[in-house]
Design a protein around this motif. Structure first.
Motif, PDB file in Angstrom:
ATOM      1  N   VAL A   1      31.554 -14.187  66.028  1.00 59.95           N
ATOM      2  CA  VAL A   1      31.203 -12.770  65.954  1.00 59.95           C
ATOM      3  C   VAL A   1      32.089 -12.052  64.938  1.00 59.95           C
ATOM      4  O   VAL A   1      31.608 -11.272  64.108  1.00 59.95           O
TER       5      VAL A   1
ATOM      6  N   LEU B   1      26.203  -9.123  70.184  1.00 61.95           N
ATOM      7  CA  LEU B   1      25.148 -10.127  70.104  1.00 61.95           C
ATOM      8  C   LEU B   1      23.772  -9.515  70.339  1.00 61.95           C
ATOM      9  O   LEU B   1      22.791  -9.926  69.715  1.00 61.95           O
TER      10      LEU B   1
ATOM     11  N   GLY C   1      22.538  -9.444  66.743  1.00 61.74           N
ATOM     12  CA  GLY C   1      22.317 -10.892  66.808  1.00 61.74           C
ATOM     13  C   GLY C   1      21.277 -11.394  65.825  1.00 61.74           C
ATOM     14  O   GLY C   1      21.409 -12.483  65.274  1.00 61.74           O
ATOM     15  N   GLU C   2      20.220 -10.619  65.601  1.00 65.52           N
ATOM     16  CA  GLU C   2      19.162 -11.038  64.672  1.00 65.52           C
ATOM     17  C   GLU C   2      19.701 -11.186  63.257  1.00 65.52           C
ATOM     18  O   GLU C   2      19.379 -12.137  62.555  1.00 65.52           O
TER      19      GLU C   2
ATOM     20  N   MET D   1      22.722 -11.902  62.415  1.00 64.99           N
ATOM     21  CA  MET D   1      23.726 -12.962  62.315  1.00 64.99           C
ATOM     22  C   MET D   1      23.121 -14.213  61.691  1.00 64.99           C
ATOM     23  O   MET D   1      23.733 -14.837  60.825  1.00 64.99           O
ATOM     24  N   ARG D   2      21.924 -14.584  62.127  1.00 67.37           N
ATOM     25  CA  ARG D   2      21.272 -15.774  61.594  1.00 67.37           C
ATOM     26  C   ARG D   2      20.979 -15.599  60.106  1.00 67.37           C
ATOM     27  O   ARG D   2      21.238 -16.504  59.310  1.00 67.37           O
TER      28      ARG D   2
END
Length: 129
Positions: A31, A65, A69-70, A72-73
């Protein structure tokens, strides 16, 4: 004896606790690295997230997250693509093959008859582009 008081169930619980601790640190580092990888956030926003992650680590991580979170990928994929591009560039520079070397190899293939004139012209155009 000390070992007699330590049962197999306690040993498994200890292994589980160590696993969860390592997983927690892994998530926290992921993170934080994603936070600093994101160039769209300002420095103040990054500082606020880090403060939130330090003061309330579990809640801060869960909120991060859920909220981000979306992305991050997407940021991880972009980072890997950039690293691959830099690596490929480094390998090409280190290998020492230049456009002239490639053109020489192409002309040798054409002279031996391994490729046609059309294939030669197509490969030459691709090389020089």
């Amino acid at each position: 004896m000390v070992l007699a008081d330590y049962t197999f169930g306690q040993a498994l619980l200890t292994v589980l606790e160590i696993f969860l601790l390592v997983a927690w640190f892994w998530i926290l580092i992921t993170v934080i690295s994603d936070l600093f990888r994101d160039h769209e956030l300002s420095g103040w926003a990054k500082a606020a997230w880090v403060f939130f992650l330090i003061v309330l680590p579990f809640l801060g991580t869960l909120i991060y997250l859920i909220a981000r979170g979306e992305g991050m990928r997407d940021r991880a994929i972009k980072e890997q693509a950039d690293a691959q591009k830099h690596f490929d560039t480094y390998v090409r520079e280190t290998a020492g093959t230049s456009s002239a070397d490639e053109l020489h190899k192409l002309s040798d293939l054409k002279q031996r008859g391994d490729i046609s004139q059309a294939e030669f012209d197509q490969a030459k155009a691709k090389l020089l582009a």
